[in-house]
Scaffold this motif. Structure first.
Motif, mmCIF file in Angstrom:
data_model
loop_
_atom_site.group_PDB
_atom_site.id
_atom_site.type_symbol
_atom_site.label_atom_id
_atom_site.label_comp_id
_atom_site.label_asym_id
_atom_site.label_seq_id
_atom_site.Cartn_x
_atom_site.Cartn_y
_atom_site.Cartn_z
ATOM 1 N N HIS A 260 -7.633 -5.141 2.630
ATOM 2 C CA HIS A 260 -7.078 -5.189 3.991
ATOM 3 C C HIS A 260 -7.166 -6.621 4.517
ATOM 4 O O HIS A 260 -8.226 -7.239 4.455
ATOM 5 C CB HIS A 260 -7.861 -4.237 4.903
ATOM 6 N N LEU B 173 0.740 4.331 -2.662
ATOM 7 C CA LEU B 173 0.358 5.685 -2.236
ATOM 8 C C LEU B 173 1.503 6.686 -2.283
ATOM 9 O O LEU B 173 1.307 7.844 -2.630
ATOM 10 C CB LEU B 173 -0.214 5.633 -0.807
ATOM 11 N N ALA C 271 -8.549 2.113 0.681
ATOM 12 C CA ALA C 271 -7.671 0.964 0.427
ATOM 13 C C ALA C 271 -8.475 -0.326 0.307
ATOM 14 O O ALA C 271 -9.440 -0.539 1.032
ATOM 15 C CB ALA C 271 -6.668 0.850 1.561
ATOM 16 N N LEU D 262 0.822 -1.205 0.000
ATOM 17 C CA LEU D 262 0.000 0.000 0.000
ATOM 18 C C LEU D 262 0.858 1.259 0.000
ATOM 19 O O LEU D 262 0.535 2.250 -0.665
ATOM 20 C CB LEU D 262 -0.909 -0.027 1.242
ATOM 21 N N ASP E 189 -4.417 4.139 5.459
ATOM 22 C CA ASP E 189 -5.846 4.292 5.222
ATOM 23 C C ASP E 189 -6.212 5.774 5.095
ATOM 24 O O ASP E 189 -6.987 6.152 4.216
ATOM 25 C CB ASP E 189 -6.597 3.700 6.427
ATOM 26 N N ALA F 181 -5.161 6.974 1.666
ATOM 27 C CA ALA F 181 -5.987 6.396 0.595
ATOM 28 C C ALA F 181 -7.355 7.069 0.562
ATOM 29 O O ALA F 181 -7.848 7.459 -0.502
ATOM 30 C CB ALA F 181 -6.121 4.891 0.801
#
Ligand code: ZN
Length: 317
Positions: free
Chosen positions: A296, A221, A293, A217, A283, A286
Motif C-alpha cells: 500500500h 483480486l 494486500a 490490486l 483491502d 484481499a
C-alpha cells in the motif's frame, strides 16, 4: 528468416497499437460529509459558495457524483433553511444524495443500536429533498468506512440498511483528501501559499499513485480492472482543485460513470467478510482471501505531522 522478421514486425505493430490505445478505465466519484466537512466552522453563505463552486466544476467536467450527507451539519441556529438550500443545489444540478448518518457515527465505536438510530435520524431532510426531485434515498456510506468489528454486527447492520432500501456504497480509491484539506485550509488561513502549492502537488501525486495501486490490486483480486469508486470530501481543497484531479484521472484513461453503473460490476459481489478498522474494499477482498494486500502506498508523513500540529479544537467534529 523472413518469417522471423515478419513475426517481429507484427509483434512490434501489436505493441505500438497497445501503447496507442488507452485502457478503457471507469470510475465513479463519491463526495462525503455534505454539506461541507468543515460546516461546524462555516456560515451558511460560505457553505453555499463552496457548494456552488464544487458543483460548477462537476457540471463543467460532466462528472456525475453522489454526495453523502450528515444532516447534523444542517442544524446551525438561524441558518437551517439556507443550509438545506445548499444541499438542494446538488439535486438541482442533476446529482444524487445519499445518507452518511446524522452525526457521522462510527458503527465500530458506537455499536449497532446507536448506529441504526443515527442512520434513521440522518434520513429526514435528504429523503424529502430527493422526493421533491422524484428520487429515492438509495445509497449509504459508512462513516470512517467502519463496517463493523465482528461479522455478526456487520451482517446485522447490512440487513438493517438493506431493509431500509439502501445499497452500501463501497470505496476502492481513497487518497485521504480530508487530511490534505485540513492542512491546506490551515495553511490558507495563515497565508502560507507555498505550503498550499506543496500540498496540492503531493495530493495529486498521491492520488495518481493510489489509482495505480487500485488498478494493480483489482487485477490481482478480480482478474481485471474493476469499475473503481473514488472517495472525496466536500472541502476547500476539492473546491479549488477538483479540475486538476479530474484531468489527472482522465490522463490515466478513465471515464467518469455513475455509482449505479460502477456497482453493476460483478466485483462488488465478491465474498467480503472483512471486519475491523475502516478501509477500502480492495483491502476487504484481499483480507477475506486470507492474503492482506501488500505494498500500500505510504501516505506522506510530513502531511500527517502538519495535521497533528493543528489544535484539536480547530478540527471538524
Ligand atoms: Zn465522512
Amino acid at each position: 528468416m523472413r518469417g522471423i522478421i515478419l513475426a517481429v514486425c507484427v509483434c512490434l505493430v501489436c505493441m505500438a497499437v497497445e501503447a496507442a490505445t488507452p485502457p478503457d478505465r471507469q470510475v465513479a466519484i463519491t463526495i462525503d460529509d455534505l454539506p461541507a466537512g468543515n460546516a461546524a466552522f462555516m456560515d451558511a453563505a460560505s457553505i453555499t459558495d463552496l457548494t456552488s463552486r464544487l458543483l460548477a466544476t462537476l457540471r463543467a467536467e460532466k462528472v456525475p457524483a453522489v454526495g453523502f450527507v450528515s444532516e447534523k451539519k444542517l442544524y446551525s441556529w438561524g441558518e437551517v433553511d439556507e443550509r438545506i438550500k445548499a444541499l438542494a443545489m446538488w439535486l438541482d444540478s442533476g446529482l444524487e444524495l445519499g445518507n452518511h448518518t446524522f452525526a457521522h457515527t462510527s458503527l465500530n465505536q458506537a455499536g449497532l443500536k446507536a448506529f441504526e438510530e443515527d442512520v434513521i435520524q440522518g434520513e429526514t431532510v435528504t429523503r424529502l429533498l430527493l422526493a421533491q426531485h422524484k428520487m429515492k434515498l438509495r445509497y449509504f456510506r459508512h462513516p470512517f468506512l467502519d463496517v463493523g468489528l465482528d461479522l455478526a454486527t456487520r451482517r446485522e447492520a447490512e440487513a438493517f440498511l438493506s431493509e431500509r432500501g439502501y445499497r452500501v456504497a463501497p470505496v476502492t480509491v481513497d487518497a485521504w483528501d480530508w487530511m490534505y484539506a485540513r492542512v491546506y485550509e490551515d495553511a490558507r488561513k495563515r497565508g502560507h501559499t507555498a505550503l498550499q502549492q506543496q500540498l496540492l502537488s503531493s495530493y495529486l501525486s498521491y492520488s495518481d499513485t493510489m489509482f495505480g495501486y487500485a488498478e494493480q490490486l483489482s487485477k490481482e483480486l478480480a482478474g481485471y480492472e474493476v469499475k473503481q469508486i473514488l472517495l472525496l470530501h466536500a472541502n476547500e481543497l476539492e473546491v479549488d482543485h477538483l479540475k486538476e484531479l479530474v484531468e489527472l484521472i482522465r490522463k490515466r484513461g478513465y471515464r467518469f460513470i455513475s455509482l449505479e453503473d460502477a456497482l453493476s460490476d460483478q466485483a462488488y459481489s465478491m465474498p467480503d467478510t472483512y471486519v475491523g478498522e475502516g478501509t477500502d474494499w480492495l483491502d476487504h477482498w484481499a483480507v477475506t482471501r486470507g492474503k492482506p494486500a501488500q505494498g500500500h502506498p505510504v501516505f506522506p508523513q510530513w502531511v500527517i505531522d502538519l495535521d497533528k500540529a493543528i489544535p484539536a479544537e480547530l478540527k471538524a467534529p
